[in-house]
Structure formats: C-alpha cells, structure tokens
Design a protein around this motif. Structure first.
Motif, PDB file in Angstrom:
ATOM      1  N   SER A 210       0.817  -1.196   0.000  1.00 35.99           N
ATOM      2  CA  SER A 210       0.000   0.000   0.000  1.00 35.99           C
ATOM      3  C   SER A 210       0.863   1.263   0.000  1.00 35.99           C
ATOM      4  N   LEU A 211       1.935   1.240   0.779  1.00 35.61           N
ATOM      5  CA  LEU A 211       2.854   2.387   0.797  1.00 35.61           C
ATOM      6  C   LEU A 211       3.485   2.613  -0.573  1.00 35.61           C
ATOM      7  N   TYR A 212       3.827   1.520  -1.229  1.00 30.49           N
ATOM      8  CA  TYR A 212       4.446   1.627  -2.558  1.00 30.49           C
ATOM      9  C   TYR A 212       3.473   2.251  -3.559  1.00 30.49           C
ATOM     10  N   TYR A 213       2.239   1.751  -3.595  1.00 32.44           N
ATOM     11  CA  TYR A 213       1.271   2.276  -4.559  1.00 32.44           C
ATOM     12  C   TYR A 213       0.853   3.690  -4.201  1.00 32.44           C
ATOM     13  N   TRP A 214       0.830   3.994  -2.887  1.00 31.83           N
ATOM     14  CA  TRP A 214       0.558   5.375  -2.497  1.00 31.83           C
ATOM     15  C   TRP A 214       1.652   6.290  -3.057  1.00 31.83           C
ATOM     16  N   SER A 215       2.917   5.884  -2.910  1.00 36.41           N
ATOM     17  CA  SER A 215       4.036   6.714  -3.363  1.00 36.41           C
ATOM     18  C   SER A 215       4.009   6.911  -4.879  1.00 36.41           C
ATOM     19  N   LYS A 216       3.616   5.867  -5.615  1.00 35.06           N
ATOM     20  CA  LYS A 216       3.542   5.983  -7.074  1.00 35.06           C
ATOM     21  C   LYS A 216       2.438   6.965  -7.471  1.00 35.06           C
ATOM     22  N   LEU A 217       1.324   6.900  -6.775  1.00 32.33           N
ATOM     23  CA  LEU A 217       0.206   7.794  -7.071  1.00 32.33           C
ATOM     24  C   LEU A 217       0.565   9.238  -6.720  1.00 32.33           C
ATOM     25  N   TYR A 218       1.277   9.408  -5.615  1.00 34.61           N
ATOM     26  CA  TYR A 218       1.687  10.746  -5.178  1.00 34.61           C
ATOM     27  C   TYR A 218       2.717  11.341  -6.141  1.00 34.61           C
ATOM     28  N   GLU A 219       3.730  10.548  -6.455  1.00 39.10           N
ATOM     29  CA  GLU A 219       4.803  11.018  -7.346  1.00 39.10           C
ATOM     30  C   GLU A 219       4.300  11.271  -8.759  1.00 39.10           C
ATOM     31  N   GLY A 220       3.301  10.478  -9.174  1.00 35.59           N
ATOM     32  CA  GLY A 220       2.784  10.597 -10.531  1.00 35.59           C
ATOM     33  C   GLY A 220       2.038  11.880 -10.815  1.00 35.59           C
ATOM     34  N   GLN A 221       1.791  12.688  -9.792  1.00 30.22           N
ATOM     35  CA  GLN A 221       1.082  13.959  -9.998  1.00 30.22           C
ATOM     36  C   GLN A 221       1.970  15.015 -10.640  1.00 30.22           C
ATOM     37  N   LEU A 222       3.287  14.847 -10.514  1.00 31.15           N
ATOM     38  CA  LEU A 222       4.215  15.872 -11.002  1.00 31.15           C
ATOM     39  C   LEU A 222       4.814  15.501 -12.347  1.00 31.15           C
ATOM     40  N   GLY A 223       4.846  16.487 -13.231  1.00 32.90           N
ATOM     41  CA  GLY A 223       5.578  16.350 -14.473  1.00 32.90           C
ATOM     42  C   GLY A 223       6.928  17.030 -14.324  1.00 32.90           C
ATOM     43  N   GLU A 224       7.765  16.896 -15.322  1.00 34.84           N
ATOM     44  CA  GLU A 224       9.100  17.508 -15.254  1.00 34.84           C
ATOM     45  C   GLU A 224       8.974  19.027 -15.105  1.00 34.84           C
ATOM     46  N   GLY A 225       9.635  19.574 -14.085  1.00 31.90           N
ATOM     47  CA  GLY A 225       9.624  21.015 -13.864  1.00 31.90           C
ATOM     48  C   GLY A 225       8.470  21.507 -13.017  1.00 31.90           C
ATOM     49  N   ASP A 226       7.542  20.618 -12.651  1.00 32.53           N
ATOM     50  CA  ASP A 226       6.407  21.043 -11.822  1.00 32.53           C
ATOM     51  C   ASP A 226       6.852  21.388 -10.407  1.00 32.53           C
ATOM     52  N   ASN A 227       6.133  22.319  -9.792  1.00 35.99           N
ATOM     53  CA  ASN A 227       6.420  22.717  -8.421  1.00 35.99           C
ATOM     54  C   ASN A 227       5.800  21.724  -7.446  1.00 35.99           C
ATOM     55  N   TYR A 228       6.492  21.482  -6.320  1.00 32.02           N
ATOM     56  CA  TYR A 228       5.987  20.552  -5.313  1.00 32.02           C
ATOM     57  C   TYR A 228       4.634  20.984  -4.744  1.00 32.02           C
ATOM     58  N   ASN A 229       4.352  22.280  -4.827  1.00 30.06           N
ATOM     59  CA  ASN A 229       3.082  22.774  -4.312  1.00 30.06           C
ATOM     60  C   ASN A 229       1.883  22.180  -5.058  1.00 30.06           C
ATOM     61  N   LYS A 230       2.156  21.612  -6.223  1.00 29.66           N
ATOM     62  CA  LYS A 230       1.087  21.019  -7.024  1.00 29.66           C
ATOM     63  C   LYS A 230       0.595  19.697  -6.427  1.00 29.66           C
ATOM     64  N   LEU A 231       1.430  19.088  -5.583  1.00 27.64           N
ATOM     65  CA  LEU A 231       1.079  17.782  -5.019  1.00 27.64           C
ATOM     66  C   LEU A 231      -0.154  17.873  -4.132  1.00 27.64           C
ATOM     67  N   ALA A 232      -1.127  17.016  -4.401  1.00 26.61           N
ATOM     68  CA  ALA A 232      -2.394  17.036  -3.676  1.00 26.61           C
ATOM     69  C   ALA A 232      -2.489  15.861  -2.708  1.00 26.61           C
ATOM     70  N   LYS A 233      -3.443  15.946  -1.824  1.00 28.78           N
ATOM     71  CA  LYS A 233      -3.691  14.864  -0.873  1.00 28.78           C
ATOM     72  C   LYS A 233      -3.919  13.556  -1.629  1.00 28.78           C
ATOM     73  N   THR A 234      -3.272  12.502  -1.149  1.00 24.96           N
ATOM     74  CA  THR A 234      -3.334  11.200  -1.811  1.00 24.96           C
ATOM     75  C   THR A 234      -3.768  10.147  -0.798  1.00 24.96           C
ATOM     76  N   ILE A 235      -4.781   9.385  -1.163  1.00 28.59           N
ATOM     77  CA  ILE A 235      -5.408   8.443  -0.238  1.00 28.59           C
ATOM     78  C   ILE A 235      -5.465   7.057  -0.871  1.00 28.59           C
ATOM     79  N   CYS A 236      -5.007   6.058  -0.134  1.00 34.78           N
ATOM     80  CA  CYS A 236      -5.156   4.664  -0.558  1.00 34.78           C
ATOM     81  C   CYS A 236      -6.141   3.973   0.371  1.00 34.78           C
ATOM     82  N   ILE A 237      -7.134   3.327  -0.215  1.00 33.41           N
ATOM     83  CA  ILE A 237      -8.148   2.589   0.540  1.00 33.41           C
ATOM     84  C   ILE A 237      -8.021   1.115   0.193  1.00 33.41           C
ATOM     85  N   ASN A 238      -7.720   0.299   1.195  1.00 35.95           N
ATOM     86  CA  ASN A 238      -7.523  -1.130   0.990  1.00 35.95           C
ATOM     87  C   ASN A 238      -8.639  -1.911   1.678  1.00 35.95           C
TER      88      ASN A 238
END
Length: 284
Positions: free
Chosen positions: A91-119
């Motif tokens: 779950s931690l791994y898939y959460w991290s992939k979902l979180y990291e996947g929000q940013l494209g090259e050059g994007d600001n970290y402020n763009k990162l949104a709340k990320t929730i995994c429900i198992n």
C-alpha cells in the motif's frame, strides 16, 4: 430461475460497480462513507475505468480504482481476497507511485495534492480489532500531524461485527460493507429500498450477473486469481518444508556433537543415512 449474483469481493466485479462512469454516485457515496469528510465529496473523475482482457487473465494484475475528487484528492481503491503478507508495504508503494505521478518535469511541489489509498481486505492484517483503521504521518511522541497529504485506510471485512437488523447499522460504511460481503441478504434488500446508491449498485450487480459475457469475464478473473493462490500456496509449502529440513539438520548436528549414533539420529530427525553421514563428515 434467477442466477446467483456475482461476488462484489472479486476485484473485477468491485471495479465494475464502484469504478463505473455510468454510476458516479455509487463511488461518491462509498468514498464519503470511508473518509467522512467535513466537506463531502460532490463529484469524481475516474482515471482507469477500462478493464482490458489481458488484465483479467493476468494473475498479477491489479484491478484497482483510481479517481480524483472535486477537491483535487487523488484516491486509489483496491480489494484483496487473500493475505500475501505484504499489504502494508504494498500500500505504501502504490501510495508513493500515485503521489509522485502527480508531477511532471519542472512542476512545483506545491502542485502535489492529498493522496489516499483505501484497501479492502478479506482477511485480518492488523493486530487491533477495529475493522477500519486510518493512518497518517504523525510525530511519535506528541502525535502532532506532520501533514494530511498521506492517508492510508485498511478495511478488514472479517472484523465487521455481525449485523442482523437494519437498525443496528451504525454508519453508511457498514451498509456498504454488508453489500460487498453479502449482496443477496435480506438486510441489503431492506437497505436498497431506502438508500438510493445501494439500490443503484445492486441493480448494476444484477445486470452483470445476468450478462453471459460479464459472467465469462468474471470466471476468467476468478480462474487467474485461483492460479495465483495455487502458486503462492506452493511457494509457502516449499518454504515450510525448507524450514523443517533446516531444523532437522540443526538437530542432527547437535546430536552428532553429543556422540550419538546414526540410528538414533535417523529415528529422531527423519533424515536419511546419507544425509546424516554427510553432516557427520562436515562436522569432523
């Protein structure tokens, strides 16, 4: 004669019902029942509603649901039937992939949104007796929350208390879990009369269960899942046998060191004479 309904606990069916673009209110209701936000979710955008044929037949594929809420939250929902003893790290791994996947090259970290995994788990994975546990990042001593951008939910179906009467249902989440575990129960028949989203989910399940092509896809998915279970059980058995063998070898070493003869060691450990002689030779 009516057909038996397909099981919503099988990920293919779960995704067809809760990840269906034609029935967004079902997912919205489910998410609000899990998250219980002060500001309820009003709409969702599904990110992976399609189910490809190869995913049904791939025993290692994940038929999860990815969605973004009207508040910008990124959500992943997964249902698991069998304990593979890796759920927390997974779950931690898939959460991290979902979180990291929000940013494209050059994007600001402020763009990162709340990320929730429900198992949703059809087995017990955590040591406490709660059926719904929520985890965030907090300071170890003061429990001060560092941030709410990370949230992991573990819902263990087998820890749900038995509910016999609708009046004993204490939350909308309990109602949804009753639907997932036993959609044909009298309780659900009663609930679908008053809860629109549960009635909508039940109607979609009936439609699927009456569709020969959907049943064929369901059977393919179950077959691939059973194949995975068989492989995992085989690996577990090999691990058990290997552990038992190692214990026998360690026992033989101790008995050899005590000067006991091969016949006694043979009866005590069930090792072969050749194995005992090899161990003895290596001890000399």
């Amino acid at each position: 004669m009516s057909r038996v309904l397909l099981s919503p606990k099988v990920d293919f069916v779960f995704k067809r019902i809760f990840g269906n673009e034609q029935h967004p209110n079902v997912l919205i209701s489910f998410l609000n029942s899990v998250l219980v936000p002060a500001d309820p979710i009003q709409s969702v955008e599904l990110k992976n509603s399609d189910i490809e044929k190869e995913h049904l037949e791939d025993k290692y594929s994940r038929l999860d649901i990815k969605a973004i809420t009207n508040k910008g939250e990124h959500i992943n929902i997964e249902i698991q039937l069998r304990n593979e003893y890796n759920m927390i790290k997974r779950s931690l791994y898939y959460w991290s992939k979902l979180y990291e996947g929000q940013l494209g090259e050059g994007d600001n970290y402020n763009k990162l949104a709340k990320t929730i995994c429900i198992n949703l788990l059809n087995f017990n994975a955590l040591s406490n007796q709660k059926f719904h546990n929520v985890y965030r990042l907090k300071e170890c001593e003061t429990h001060e929350e560092l941030t709410d951008v990370m949230e992991l939910h573990f819902i263990e179906l087998k820890k749900m208390k038995e509910i016999k009467n609708a009046k004993d249902i204490q939350s909308k989440l309990e109602a949804w879990l009753l639907f997932i575990t036993n959609p044909e129960s009298e309780l659900i028949q009663e609930l679908e009369q008053v809860q629109v989203e549960i009635r909508e989910a039940k109607e979609e399940l009936i439609r699927m269960s009456s569709d020969s092509k959907e049943r064929e896809r369901y059977e393919k998915r179950k077959e691939s899942m059973l194949e995975k279970v068989s492989l995992l059980e085989g690996a577990e058995q090999k691990g058990i046998e290997k552990g038992q063998k190692q214990k026998a070898i360690e026992m033989a070493k101790k008995l050899i060191d005590k000067g006991l003869d091969n016949e006694f060691i043979l009866e005590t450990t069930d090792l072969s004479i050749l194995e005992i002689e090899e161990i003895r030779k290596n001890r000399d």
